[in-house]
Design a protein around this motif. Sequence first.
Motif, PDB file in Angstrom:
ATOM      1  N   SER A  48      32.577  94.247  31.465  1.00  0.00           N
ATOM      2  CA  SER A  48      32.875  93.577  30.208  1.00  0.00           C
ATOM      3  C   SER A  48      31.825  93.914  29.145  1.00  0.00           C
ATOM      4  O   SER A  48      32.165  94.167  27.982  1.00  0.00           O
TER       5      SER A  48
ATOM      6  N   SER B 169      29.732  86.579  19.136  1.00  0.00           N
ATOM      7  CA  SER B 169      31.027  87.257  19.335  1.00  0.00           C
ATOM      8  C   SER B 169      31.059  88.003  20.668  1.00  0.00           C
ATOM      9  O   SER B 169      32.102  88.062  21.326  1.00  0.00           O
TER      10      SER B 169
ATOM     11  N   TYR C 109      29.449  87.168  23.506  1.00  0.00           N
ATOM     12  CA  TYR C 109      29.638  86.209  24.596  1.00  0.00           C
ATOM     13  C   TYR C 109      31.045  85.613  24.596  1.00  0.00           C
ATOM     14  O   TYR C 109      31.583  85.297  25.653  1.00  0.00           O
ATOM     15  N   LYS C 110      31.647  85.508  23.446  1.00  0.00           N
ATOM     16  CA  LYS C 110      33.038  85.047  23.380  1.00  0.00           C
ATOM     17  C   LYS C 110      33.950  86.054  24.079  1.00  0.00           C
ATOM     18  O   LYS C 110      34.820  85.678  24.871  1.00  0.00           O
ATOM     19  N   ALA C 111      33.746  87.336  23.809  1.00  0.00           N
ATOM     20  CA  ALA C 111      34.543  88.394  24.448  1.00  0.00           C
ATOM     21  C   ALA C 111      34.298  88.424  25.956  1.00  0.00           C
ATOM     22  O   ALA C 111      35.231  88.569  26.752  1.00  0.00           O
TER      23      ALA C 111
ATOM     24  N   ARG D 218      33.259  85.897  27.864  1.00  0.00           N
ATOM     25  CA  ARG D 218      33.886  84.710  28.472  1.00  0.00           C
ATOM     26  C   ARG D 218      35.384  84.923  28.667  1.00  0.00           C
ATOM     27  O   ARG D 218      35.947  84.550  29.692  1.00  0.00           O
ATOM     28  N   SER D 219      36.011  85.540  27.700  1.00  0.00           N
ATOM     29  CA  SER D 219      37.444  85.808  27.802  1.00  0.00           C
ATOM     30  C   SER D 219      37.733  86.751  28.969  1.00  0.00           C
ATOM     31  O   SER D 219      38.636  86.509  29.776  1.00  0.00           O
ATOM     32  N   ASP D 220      36.955  87.832  29.065  1.00  0.00           N
ATOM     33  CA  ASP D 220      37.128  88.778  30.173  1.00  0.00           C
ATOM     34  C   ASP D 220      36.881  88.107  31.524  1.00  0.00           C
ATOM     35  O   ASP D 220      37.614  88.336  32.487  1.00  0.00           O
TER      36      ASP D 220
ATOM     37  N   LEU E  43      37.119  84.945  32.266  1.00  0.00           N
ATOM     38  CA  LEU E  43      38.195  83.996  32.552  1.00  0.00           C
ATOM     39  C   LEU E  43      39.390  84.731  33.145  1.00  0.00           C
ATOM     40  O   LEU E  43      39.975  84.295  34.141  1.00  0.00           O
ATOM     41  N   ILE E  44      39.729  85.867  32.573  1.00  0.00           N
ATOM     42  CA  ILE E  44      40.833  86.672  33.099  1.00  0.00           C
ATOM     43  C   ILE E  44      40.516  87.111  34.524  1.00  0.00           C
ATOM     44  O   ILE E  44      41.369  87.039  35.417  1.00  0.00           O
TER      45      ILE E  44
END
Length: 188
Positions: free
Chosen positions: A124, A165, A167-169, A171-173, A175-176
């Motif tokens: 990520s 931004s 860490y937001k990306a 976290r999204s990865d 979570l997936i």
Amino acid sequence: MRVNFDDIEIIEKLRGGIVSAYREIFDRYYSGLCHFAHKYLGDKDDAEDVVQETFMVLWDKREEFQSLPTVKSFLYTVTKNKCINLLSVSSNRKRILEGDYLFSQQFFEENVVEEEMYRALYKSIEKLPEQSQKIVRLNLKGMKNQEIADQLGISLNTVKTLKKSAYKAIRSDMLIWFLAIVMNQVVS
């Protein structure tokens, strides 16, 4: 030049003896397997030797694999077994016979998941823009925002904005990745 294959293509090429596909699998899993083996053996050199032997076994059996998940499972299982075999001839044989947690299925499963999580995290991070990658890596090393700004020669606000931004990306990865793990366990 590094060649990237999709998962189906990498298995087809591996089965056909294409070295670049083997190298792709090696690059994906080598460092994680070394860390995994080190948890069993406590010695970096022994861990690397075991993982290199594991990859030799993979090459010898390359025609037997139908999917990348079976390759991954094979690599972790062979590495675990080689670690246990190495320990069984050492002074730790008594620990194995006593059923030490280190040799339990639970230890194995926990460490496979941990290694896969780290691999997903770093994958990520590699997807981020270069400056964001640098900021996240420095932050993971324990550096504060001002230290990162000073080292990279950028403003503190830039560090904060890019870090947020990034860490937001991530976290999204993650979570997936986590949902894929959970869904796989539910289906199994």
